[in-house]
Design an enzyme around this catalytic site. Structure first.
Site, PDB file in Angstrom:
ATOM      1  N   GLU A   1      10.781  13.682   1.603  1.00 58.14           N
ATOM      2  CA  GLU A   1      10.435  12.794   2.896  1.00 58.14           C
ATOM      3  C   GLU A   1      11.226  11.466   2.358  1.00 58.14           C
ATOM      4  O   GLU A   1      11.049  11.022   1.469  1.00 58.14           O
ATOM      5  CB  GLU A   1       8.986  12.606   2.829  1.00 58.14           C
ATOM      6  CG  GLU A   1       8.639  11.871   4.178  1.00 58.14           C
ATOM      7  CD  GLU A   1       7.314  11.834   4.586  1.00 58.14           C
ATOM      8  OE1 GLU A   1       6.489  12.701   4.392  1.00 58.14           O
ATOM      9  OE2 GLU A   1       6.985  10.759   5.253  1.00 58.14           O
TER      10      GLU A   1
ATOM     11  N   ASP B   1      15.999   3.223  -2.532  1.00 57.52           N
ATOM     12  CA  ASP B   1      16.701   3.553  -1.421  1.00 57.52           C
ATOM     13  C   ASP B   1      16.883   5.107  -1.528  1.00 57.52           C
ATOM     14  O   ASP B   1      17.959   5.593  -2.489  1.00 57.52           O
ATOM     15  CB  ASP B   1      17.871   2.820  -1.456  1.00 57.52           C
ATOM     16  CG  ASP B   1      18.439   2.921   0.033  1.00 57.52           C
ATOM     17  OD1 ASP B   1      18.750   4.187   0.525  1.00 57.52           O
ATOM     18  OD2 ASP B   1      18.940   1.906   0.374  1.00 57.52           O
TER      19      ASP B   1
ATOM     20  N   ASP C   1      13.922   3.164   9.911  1.00 60.92           N
ATOM     21  CA  ASP C   1      14.162   1.955  10.480  1.00 60.92           C
ATOM     22  C   ASP C   1      15.502   2.242  11.598  1.00 60.92           C
ATOM     23  O   ASP C   1      16.355   2.854  11.031  1.00 60.92           O
ATOM     24  CB  ASP C   1      14.839   1.165   9.370  1.00 60.92           C
ATOM     25  CG  ASP C   1      13.762   0.456   8.641  1.00 60.92           C
ATOM     26  OD1 ASP C   1      12.355   0.923   8.950  1.00 60.92           O
ATOM     27  OD2 ASP C   1      13.842   0.211   7.326  1.00 60.92           O
TER      28      ASP C   1
ATOM     29  N   LYS D   1      21.571  -1.638  16.884  1.00 59.96           N
ATOM     30  CA  LYS D   1      22.688  -2.181  17.437  1.00 59.96           C
ATOM     31  C   LYS D   1      23.866  -1.599  16.935  1.00 59.96           C
ATOM     32  O   LYS D   1      24.101  -1.237  15.692  1.00 59.96           O
ATOM     33  CB  LYS D   1      22.419  -3.719  16.927  1.00 59.96           C
ATOM     34  CG  LYS D   1      21.540  -4.676  17.676  1.00 59.96           C
ATOM     35  CD  LYS D   1      21.488  -5.767  17.009  1.00 59.96           C
ATOM     36  CE  LYS D   1      20.232  -6.846  17.796  1.00 59.96           C
ATOM     37  NZ  LYS D   1      19.814  -7.907  16.939  1.00 59.96           N
TER      38      LYS D   1
ATOM     39  N   ASP E   1      10.008   6.127  18.109  1.00 59.74           N
ATOM     40  CA  ASP E   1       9.883   5.540  19.199  1.00 59.74           C
ATOM     41  C   ASP E   1      10.594   4.559  19.770  1.00 59.74           C
ATOM     42  O   ASP E   1      10.373   3.920  20.696  1.00 59.74           O
ATOM     43  CB  ASP E   1       8.385   4.886  18.893  1.00 59.74           C
ATOM     44  CG  ASP E   1       8.525   3.642  18.186  1.00 59.74           C
ATOM     45  OD1 ASP E   1       9.473   3.861  17.396  1.00 59.74           O
ATOM     46  OD2 ASP E   1       7.890   2.655  18.284  1.00 59.74           O
TER      47      ASP E   1
ATOM     48  N   THR F   1       1.211   9.501  11.170  1.00 65.09           N
ATOM     49  CA  THR F   1       1.502   8.503  10.135  1.00 65.09           C
ATOM     50  C   THR F   1       0.994   7.268  10.812  1.00 65.09           C
ATOM     51  O   THR F   1       0.597   7.021  11.975  1.00 65.09           O
ATOM     52  CB  THR F   1       3.101   8.394   9.956  1.00 65.09           C
ATOM     53  OG1 THR F   1       3.731   7.955  11.016  1.00 65.09           O
ATOM     54  CG2 THR F   1       3.526   9.631   9.612  1.00 65.09           C
TER      55      THR F   1
ATOM     56  N   TYR G   1       2.623   4.314  10.984  1.00 66.69           N
ATOM     57  CA  TYR G   1       3.479   3.558  12.209  1.00 66.69           C
ATOM     58  C   TYR G   1       3.422   4.516  13.373  1.00 66.69           C
ATOM     59  O   TYR G   1       3.420   3.644  14.523  1.00 66.69           O
ATOM     60  CB  TYR G   1       5.026   3.701  11.563  1.00 66.69           C
ATOM     61  CG  TYR G   1       6.140   3.158  12.718  1.00 66.69           C
ATOM     62  CD1 TYR G   1       6.340   2.009  12.383  1.00 66.69           C
ATOM     63  CD2 TYR G   1       6.656   3.962  13.598  1.00 66.69           C
ATOM     64  CE1 TYR G   1       7.127   1.298  13.299  1.00 66.69           C
ATOM     65  CE2 TYR G   1       7.309   3.439  14.588  1.00 66.69           C
ATOM     66  CZ  TYR G   1       7.709   1.723  14.481  1.00 66.69           C
ATOM     67  OH  TYR G   1       8.603   1.306  15.233  1.00 66.69           O
ATOM     68  N   GLU G   2       3.284   5.730  13.639  1.00 60.98           N
ATOM     69  CA  GLU G   2       3.078   6.436  14.571  1.00 60.98           C
ATOM     70  C   GLU G   2       1.796   5.895  15.202  1.00 60.98           C
ATOM     71  O   GLU G   2       1.989   5.942  16.694  1.00 60.98           O
ATOM     72  CB  GLU G   2       2.988   7.936  14.418  1.00 60.98           C
ATOM     73  CG  GLU G   2       2.708   9.076  15.607  1.00 60.98           C
ATOM     74  CD  GLU G   2       2.499  10.264  15.344  1.00 60.98           C
ATOM     75  OE1 GLU G   2       2.088  10.559  13.784  1.00 60.98           O
ATOM     76  OE2 GLU G   2       2.609  11.166  16.035  1.00 60.98           O
TER      77      GLU G   2
HETATM   78  C1  LIG Z   1       9.107   2.286  10.439  1.00 59.84           C
HETATM   79  S1  LIG Z   1       8.887   2.630   8.523  1.00 59.84           S
HETATM   80  C2  LIG Z   1       7.852   4.171   8.814  1.00 59.84           C
HETATM   81  C3  LIG Z   1       7.026   4.566   7.495  1.00 59.84           C
HETATM   82  C4  LIG Z   1       6.405   5.815   7.724  1.00 59.84           C
HETATM   83  N1  LIG Z   1       7.275   7.031   7.628  1.00 59.84           N
HETATM   84  C5  LIG Z   1       5.454   5.972   8.775  1.00 59.84           C
HETATM   85  O1  LIG Z   1       5.657   6.738   9.818  1.00 59.84           O
HETATM   86  O2  LIG Z   1       4.544   5.188   8.906  1.00 59.84           O
HETATM   87  C6  LIG Z   1      10.425   3.031   8.044  1.00 59.84           C
HETATM   88  C7  LIG Z   1      10.173   3.333   6.413  1.00 59.84           C
HETATM   89  O3  LIG Z   1      11.456   3.609   5.979  1.00 59.84           O
HETATM   90  C8  LIG Z   1      11.750   3.056   4.775  1.00 59.84           C
HETATM   91  N2  LIG Z   1      13.189   3.102   4.500  1.00 59.84           N
HETATM   92  C9  LIG Z   1      14.142   2.385   5.043  1.00 59.84           C
HETATM   93  N3  LIG Z   1      15.308   2.447   4.504  1.00 59.84           N
HETATM   94  C10 LIG Z   1      15.207   3.355   3.686  1.00 59.84           C
HETATM   95  C11 LIG Z   1      15.998   4.201   2.659  1.00 59.84           C
HETATM   96  N4  LIG Z   1      17.274   4.087   2.823  1.00 59.84           N
HETATM   97  N5  LIG Z   1      15.347   5.073   1.789  1.00 59.84           N
HETATM   98  C12 LIG Z   1      14.072   5.342   1.975  1.00 59.84           C
HETATM   99  N6  LIG Z   1      13.267   4.536   2.657  1.00 59.84           N
HETATM  100  C13 LIG Z   1      13.427   3.840   3.716  1.00 59.84           C
HETATM  101  C14 LIG Z   1      11.067   1.591   4.862  1.00 59.84           C
HETATM  102  O4  LIG Z   1      10.703   1.125   3.628  1.00 59.84           O
HETATM  103  C15 LIG Z   1       9.894   2.053   5.676  1.00 59.84           C
HETATM  104  O5  LIG Z   1       8.689   2.225   4.759  1.00 59.84           O
END
Ligand SMILES: C[S@@+](CC[C@H](N)C(=O)[O-])C[C@H]1O[C@@H](n2cnc3c(N)ncnc32)[C@H](O)[C@@H]1O
Length: 224
Positions: free
Chosen positions: A55, A107, A129, A133, A165, A203, A205-206
């Site tokens: 994940e 990352d 994320d 853009k 979303d 989740t 965020y969802e």
């Molecule tokens: C909008 S949040 C969604 C979190 C979770 N999956 C949820 O649905 O609640 C996006 C997540 O992706 C992580 N993220 C962003 N770029 C990433 C990367 N390159 N590798 C791993 N995680 C990353 C961010 O730190 C953040 O926690």
């Protein structure tokens, strides 16, 4: 080909409580994948589990932990650079311990190319994320060169599941996945992307997206 990469993910937004800071300095250590160590410091994990799932961006870790509990014979790896999120997962693991989960607190793009090829049955990216853009398109995770790596990691018929979303992210990601020669979108009817899959775990965020009335798209691609 190695992907060149600069990370854009946040590491820490707000101060951690003393308890969460302790979790990060103690409980993370035995679960942490360290790419500087031989087989990332956990060779027994990779020997023990024939099947692996990954994940990327697990946030607070609710989906990752629920999966690890539901499938104890599968090895799970979670990547999350946001340390508040990693601490949230570790806090949940105090009351729900599992022995089939490792964490890469960084990352995902720094790890992907080092993972074992053809061993994964599922890759999850839940609400990544969006970077919608055009000038940010190189930051998107669902882009051709990263999909090439996903295709190498997944077994035949393996699942690439993502959800979002953000309509512009959905459009660009669907285009990238549909254009990739190794992936096939499994949707047959609108319900297949409008409704959460039967084995879905909501989740954080969802839940927020739903509370704000945003439409969510659930996408499953299968690896040929
Ligand atoms: C909008 S949040 C969604 C979190 C979770 N999956 C949820 O649905 O609640 C996006 C997540 O992706 C992580 N993220 C962003 N770029 C990433 C990367 N390159 N590798 C791993 N995680 C990353 C961010 O730190 C953040 O926690």
């Amino acid at each position: 080909m190695r992907i060149t990469h600069r990370s854009y993910a946040r590491r820490c937004a707000r101060g951690l409580s003393a308890r969460r800071a302790r979790l990060l300095s103690s409980d993370l250590l035995p679960l942490r994948l360290d790419v500087d160590k031989d087989y990332f410091g956990h060779p027994a994990f990779f020997e023990r589990f024939a099947e692996l799932r990954l994940e990327i961006g697990f946030g607070a870790g609710e989906h990752l932990l629920e999966q690890a509990v539901a499938f104890p014979s599968i090895g799970f790896i979670g990547c999350e650079p946001y340390m508040n999120g990693v601490a949230s997962l570790l806090a949940k693991m105090v009351s729900t311990p599992v022995d089939n989960l490792l964490i890469f607190p960084s990352d995902a793009l720094l790890l992907l190319e080092m993972l074992p090829v053809g061993r994964f049955t599922a890759l999850y990216l839940l609400f990544p994320d969006p970077w919608y853009k055009r000038r940010h398109r190189r930051r998107r995770i669902l882009r051709g060169e990263v999909l090439d790596i996903f295709a190498r990691l997944l077994k035949e018929d393996g699942l690439l599941r993502w959800a979002s979303d953000e309509p512009r992210f959905v459009a660009s990601s669907l285009a990238a996945c549909c254009a990739h020669p190794c992936f096939c979108w499994s949707a047959n009817t609108p319900a297949d992307w409008q409704d959460a899959p039967s084995d879905w775990c909501e989740t954080r965020y969802e839940r927020k997206a739903r509370e704000h009335g945003r439409e969510i798209c659930y996408v499953n691609f299968l690896r040929y």
